[in-house]
Design a protein around this motif. Sequence first.
Motif, PDB file in Angstrom:
ATOM      1  N   ASN A 169       5.261  49.264  10.713  1.00 18.91           N
ATOM      2  CA  ASN A 169       5.187  50.432  10.288  1.00 18.91           C
ATOM      3  C   ASN A 169       6.319  51.711  11.072  1.00 18.91           C
ATOM      4  N   PRO A 170       7.376  51.250  11.023  1.00 17.61           N
ATOM      5  CA  PRO A 170       8.330  52.136  12.044  1.00 17.61           C
ATOM      6  C   PRO A 170       8.175  53.586  11.335  1.00 17.61           C
ATOM      7  N   LEU A 171       8.705  54.634  12.135  1.00 20.34           N
ATOM      8  CA  LEU A 171       8.890  55.958  11.667  1.00 20.34           C
ATOM      9  C   LEU A 171      10.217  56.077  11.279  1.00 20.34           C
ATOM     10  N   HIS A 172      10.319  56.849  10.313  1.00 19.67           N
ATOM     11  CA  HIS A 172      11.785  57.180   9.423  1.00 19.67           C
ATOM     12  C   HIS A 172      12.046  58.663   9.747  1.00 19.67           C
ATOM     13  N   LEU A 173      13.318  59.176  10.107  1.00 20.27           N
ATOM     14  CA  LEU A 173      13.934  60.403  10.171  1.00 20.27           C
ATOM     15  C   LEU A 173      14.338  60.947   9.149  1.00 20.27           C
ATOM     16  N   ILE A 177      11.414  65.925  11.371  1.00 18.88           N
ATOM     17  CA  ILE A 177      10.461  65.396  10.751  1.00 18.88           C
ATOM     18  C   ILE A 177      10.509  63.732  10.724  1.00 18.88           C
ATOM     19  N   LYS A 178       9.647  62.953  11.037  1.00 14.84           N
ATOM     20  CA  LYS A 178       9.495  61.653  10.981  1.00 14.84           C
ATOM     21  C   LYS A 178       8.345  61.347  10.227  1.00 14.84           C
ATOM     22  N   TYR A 179       8.585  60.147   9.478  1.00 17.76           N
ATOM     23  CA  TYR A 179       7.301  59.617   8.398  1.00 17.76           C
ATOM     24  C   TYR A 179       7.251  58.061   8.404  1.00 17.76           C
ATOM     25  N   HIS A 180       6.043  57.795   8.025  1.00 17.34           N
ATOM     26  CA  HIS A 180       5.957  56.261   7.766  1.00 17.34           C
ATOM     27  C   HIS A 180       6.135  56.214   6.093  1.00 17.34           C
ATOM     28  N   LYS A 181       6.946  55.408   5.580  1.00 16.64           N
ATOM     29  CA  LYS A 181       7.275  55.063   4.386  1.00 16.64           C
ATOM     30  C   LYS A 181       6.069  55.155   3.488  1.00 16.64           C
ATOM     31  N   CYS A 191       4.092  60.593  12.806  1.00 12.14           N
ATOM     32  CA  CYS A 191       4.332  60.647  11.546  1.00 12.14           C
ATOM     33  C   CYS A 191       3.816  61.998  11.119  1.00 12.14           C
ATOM     34  N   PHE A 192       4.659  62.729  10.367  1.00 13.94           N
ATOM     35  CA  PHE A 192       4.238  64.118   9.875  1.00 13.94           C
ATOM     36  C   PHE A 192       3.192  64.270   8.964  1.00 13.94           C
ATOM     37  N   PHE A 193       2.918  63.147   8.392  1.00 18.63           N
ATOM     38  CA  PHE A 193       1.576  62.721   7.539  1.00 18.63           C
ATOM     39  C   PHE A 193      -0.008  62.638   8.188  1.00 18.63           C
ATOM     40  N   CYS A 194       0.310  61.444   8.781  1.00 22.03           N
ATOM     41  CA  CYS A 194      -0.820  61.076   9.343  1.00 22.03           C
ATOM     42  C   CYS A 194      -1.007  61.113  11.130  1.00 22.03           C
ATOM     43  N   GLU A 195      -0.035  61.608  11.361  1.00 24.23           N
ATOM     44  CA  GLU A 195      -0.047  62.018  13.086  1.00 24.23           C
ATOM     45  C   GLU A 195      -0.242  60.730  13.744  1.00 24.23           C
ATOM     46  N   GLU A 196       0.232  59.463  13.389  1.00 23.03           N
ATOM     47  CA  GLU A 196       0.351  58.418  14.042  1.00 23.03           C
ATOM     48  C   GLU A 196       1.691  57.904  14.611  1.00 23.03           C
ATOM     49  N   LYS A 197       1.390  57.132  15.636  1.00 20.97           N
ATOM     50  CA  LYS A 197       2.733  56.663  16.398  1.00 20.97           C
ATOM     51  C   LYS A 197       3.328  55.276  15.378  1.00 20.97           C
ATOM     52  N   SER A 212      -0.411  71.201  17.833  1.00 20.56           N
ATOM     53  CA  SER A 212       1.017  71.409  17.804  1.00 20.56           C
ATOM     54  C   SER A 212       1.730  70.054  17.316  1.00 20.56           C
ATOM     55  N   TYR A 213       2.979  70.450  16.767  1.00 22.10           N
ATOM     56  CA  TYR A 213       3.700  69.548  15.732  1.00 22.10           C
ATOM     57  C   TYR A 213       4.292  68.747  16.783  1.00 22.10           C
TER      58      TYR A 213
END
Length: 192
Positions: free
Chosen positions: A140-144, A184-188, A129-135, A123-124
């Motif tokens: 490497n912070p997450l961006h919204l 959705i959050k992501y690593h740059k 991270c939306f792409f790699c599914e890591e915290k 589940s989402y």
Amino acid sequence: MTDFGRSNAPLDFKLCVICQEKSTANLVENPTSHQKLLEAIEERSKYEDINSKTLWLVLKDLPLEELKEKATWHRSCYQETTHSGKIKRVKKRFQREVRGPNEARRKTINDILDILTRSKTVSYDSNLCFFCEEKAKYQNPLHLVSTSSAGSSLDNAVKQSKDPKLLVKLSTALDSTDAHAIDIKYHKSCWA
């Protein structure tokens, strides 16, 4: 429909011309669609529909005027026989039998199992991270995703990648271009 067994079997015009069975169902009074009925029976007989084939052998030599004078049917029998969808099914079944099993076109069990659905994915989680599914990490912070243009860009990128996991995740939003709605959050480094 009753199997007449042979083409010269007598037709009882006091019964439904299609099924030739006694029934509590009423016969149609003054039917007018004899030509349509004949065409449907003829077409179904071409596709080896056994009941229609035997009925066609009996009716094909009967003059249409005589049929109009004497023949009637149960409404349900008529509808079953002339229904275009049912005729298409008879045709498809016949074509499958004629062609035989075509291994190249048949889906394998692996093809069926490989269809990715939400229930087959994790589940989402909007904290990953939306792409790699890591915290998020210190380096490497997450961006919204916070703008509609970013949501549209994400939608285009996911659709172009055709990655089934990402497509399923993105489908959790009512509008796939509204990534902000599902946080959705992501690593740059993953977005690039």
